[in-house]
Motif scaffolding. Sequence first.
Motif, PDB file in Angstrom:
ATOM      1  N   TYR A   1       0.778  -1.312  -0.051  1.00  0.00           N
ATOM      2  CA  TYR A   1      -0.192   0.083   0.170  1.00  0.00           C
ATOM      3  C   TYR A   1       1.026   1.356  -0.203  1.00  0.00           C
ATOM      4  O   TYR A   1       0.514   2.380  -0.627  1.00  0.00           O
ATOM      5  CB  TYR A   1      -0.935  -0.028   1.196  1.00  0.00           C
ATOM      6  N   LEU A   2       1.953   1.001   0.774  1.00  0.00           N
ATOM      7  CA  LEU A   2       2.750   2.431   0.670  1.00  0.00           C
ATOM      8  C   LEU A   2       3.704   2.472  -0.765  1.00  0.00           C
ATOM      9  O   LEU A   2       3.668   3.621  -1.256  1.00  0.00           O
ATOM     10  CB  LEU A   2       4.138   2.140   1.719  1.00  0.00           C
ATOM     11  N   GLY A   3       4.034   1.433  -1.048  1.00  0.00           N
ATOM     12  CA  GLY A   3       4.851   1.151  -2.262  1.00  0.00           C
ATOM     13  C   GLY A   3       3.690   1.812  -3.655  1.00  0.00           C
ATOM     14  O   GLY A   3       4.277   2.606  -4.473  1.00  0.00           O
ATOM     15  N   ALA A   4       2.869   1.068  -3.800  1.00  0.00           N
ATOM     16  CA  ALA A   4       1.663   1.241  -4.856  1.00  0.00           C
ATOM     17  C   ALA A   4       1.029   2.845  -4.617  1.00  0.00           C
ATOM     18  O   ALA A   4       0.312   3.275  -5.587  1.00  0.00           O
ATOM     19  CB  ALA A   4       0.643   0.298  -4.958  1.00  0.00           C
ATOM     20  N   GLY A   5       1.000   3.389  -3.524  1.00  0.00           N
ATOM     21  CA  GLY A   5       0.247   4.565  -3.220  1.00  0.00           C
ATOM     22  C   GLY A   5      -1.233   4.502  -3.241  1.00  0.00           C
ATOM     23  O   GLY A   5      -1.970   5.341  -3.454  1.00  0.00           O
ATOM     24  N   LYS A   6      -1.711   3.225  -2.719  1.00  0.00           N
ATOM     25  CA  LYS A   6      -2.923   2.648  -2.575  1.00  0.00           C
ATOM     26  C   LYS A   6      -3.457   2.635  -1.166  1.00  0.00           C
ATOM     27  O   LYS A   6      -2.918   2.239  -0.399  1.00  0.00           O
ATOM     28  CB  LYS A   6      -3.354   1.305  -3.225  1.00  0.00           C
ATOM     29  N   PRO A   7      -4.802   3.011  -0.884  1.00  0.00           N
ATOM     30  CA  PRO A   7      -5.454   2.604   0.473  1.00  0.00           C
ATOM     31  C   PRO A   7      -5.737   1.400   0.700  1.00  0.00           C
ATOM     32  O   PRO A   7      -5.932   0.692  -0.232  1.00  0.00           O
ATOM     33  CB  PRO A   7      -6.634   3.814   0.291  1.00  0.00           C
ATOM     34  N   PHE A   8      -5.776   0.955   2.089  1.00  0.00           N
ATOM     35  CA  PHE A   8      -6.001  -0.222   2.263  1.00  0.00           C
ATOM     36  C   PHE A   8      -7.435  -0.616   3.095  1.00  0.00           C
ATOM     37  O   PHE A   8      -7.901  -1.535   3.281  1.00  0.00           O
ATOM     38  CB  PHE A   8      -4.943  -1.023   3.262  1.00  0.00           C
ATOM     39  N   VAL A   9      -8.151   0.492   3.035  1.00  0.00           N
ATOM     40  CA  VAL A   9      -9.553   0.649   3.437  1.00  0.00           C
ATOM     41  C   VAL A   9     -10.457   1.129   2.323  1.00  0.00           C
ATOM     42  O   VAL A   9      -9.982   1.999   1.623  1.00  0.00           O
ATOM     43  CB  VAL A   9      -9.890   1.281   4.662  1.00  0.00           C
ATOM     44  N   ALA A  10     -11.470   0.588   2.076  1.00  0.00           N
ATOM     45  CA  ALA A  10     -12.315   1.031   0.869  1.00  0.00           C
ATOM     46  C   ALA A  10     -13.051   2.476   1.097  1.00  0.00           C
ATOM     47  O   ALA A  10     -13.100   2.895   2.399  1.00  0.00           O
ATOM     48  CB  ALA A  10     -13.589   0.112   0.919  1.00  0.00           C
TER      49      ALA A  10
ATOM     50  N   HIS B   1      -2.083   8.838  -0.400  1.00  0.00           N
ATOM     51  CA  HIS B   1      -3.141   8.676   0.492  1.00  0.00           C
ATOM     52  C   HIS B   1      -3.850   9.845   0.954  1.00  0.00           C
ATOM     53  O   HIS B   1      -5.051  10.001   1.174  1.00  0.00           O
ATOM     54  CB  HIS B   1      -2.379   7.804   1.508  1.00  0.00           C
ATOM     55  N   LEU B   2      -2.698  10.817   1.429  1.00  0.00           N
ATOM     56  CA  LEU B   2      -3.113  12.126   2.042  1.00  0.00           C
ATOM     57  C   LEU B   2      -4.308  13.024   1.103  1.00  0.00           C
ATOM     58  O   LEU B   2      -5.453  13.236   1.503  1.00  0.00           O
ATOM     59  CB  LEU B   2      -2.202  12.942   2.143  1.00  0.00           C
TER      60      LEU B   2
END
Length: 463
Positions: free
Chosen positions: A58-67, A102-103
């Motif tokens: 999630y950090l590497g891809a810049g994606k959130p892990f909650v919907a 994410h921000l």
Amino acid sequence: MSHNLRKELMIYMKQLTLLSPTAILGYGFPDSSFERGLSFGPDVIAVDAGSTDPGPYYLGAGKPFVAQGAVKRDLTYLLRAARTMRIPLVIGSAGGSGARPHLEWCCDIIIEVAKEEGISFRMAVIPADVPQPYLREALWDERIKPLGPVPELTEADISDSTYLVAQMGIEPFIKALDGGADVILAGRSYDPAVFAAFPVWKGFKEGLALHLGKILECAAIAALPGSGSDCMVGFLEEDRFMVEPANRERRATVASVAAHTLYEKSNPYLLPGPGGDLDLYQTEFTQVAEHRVAVKGSSFRPKPYTVKVEGAKKVGYRVITIAGARDPRFIEHLDEIIAGVEERTVGNFQWEKGKYKLMFHIYGRNGVMGDQEPHPSMGNEVGIVIEALAETEELAEAVLGFARSTMLHFGFPGRLATAGNLAFPYSPSDFKVGEAYIFSIHHLLSLERPDEIFPVTFEEVRS
């Protein structure tokens, strides 16, 4: 307002009340628990929104892990309550990993909710990204050291990492509060700081505030029965704090609160963080009511200011298959079967040597702890996850498909049936997991000033 004046005001403010609605923004909470939490009249609502627990992707891809929908649901409740009660809402580690994408993702949700709810407020946004050139200079200046058993940082580690973030302490949050923020949205944050900043800003003791933050960061996980999707309320006084779950079906006990104090700590008495250690040598826990525990004696031990830097880099693509086996003869010969499959795969992909990895995870024997399992044993069935990690997705698929089909029809002593050794619960049997990342940076960075790399900007959000 000066710090001394806030301390004087604190004398008249006998108690500060904090509401932690959920362990992670988007994990949810019962309406009834949230309403009861609000009935205590909180002075601030604070929530942690991230963690490294879900791994480096999630950090590497810049994606959130909650919907997005789950986060929006929680934010709708929190923003509505905070603005109705005219109290601050503090959010840390936005979007899961707290990097710029994410921000921005979380900021967009907040603005969307504000428009839908017809509310306006002053929002402070605090990014936690560390620029690569800055980190290289810090490396040259010898201001970086490994955090735990990890290698020394290299320039290649910095260049290969897609996003770099640092865990901010309480100081950037306090700067935002000084600027009149109604809502604070921060990037990667030291979990207790999200909750401790407002009390310290009000003049309460940093040690007690940080320890309370340590409990509240996971909300009702520190209760019995524990839950990451329920509310916890904290009450901070001059020489102690108390915690109580908002849900009457849960209780805070000495054992549950003390156990959570030990959560994610390598030393039972010291919890290191930005600017110093939380000292727990004199900490005492007391059951003061059926649902409430009081804690006193925690203190803060200042040290040279350092922050944890996190980074992740892409290592290829992952494809997996999930299978089960129940043949006792197959299970008896499983190690030699795996060795045979690995040998045949190497032979079949000689020209791709060094470009892939093939791994087998055996659930029912050591699928959780791997080689560290102290009591390896197998029952009458095992679950098998075969994983291929390669430079390209096509190669990962090819390696995985070959290994899976080879294991499916692998001959072994005593084999009775030739129809296949494995049972697959899904069709197709192979799953493209996508890009794979590893944590590449897990180091401490020395700062000259606590807010050196955490700029605070303000935005007027209008309905």
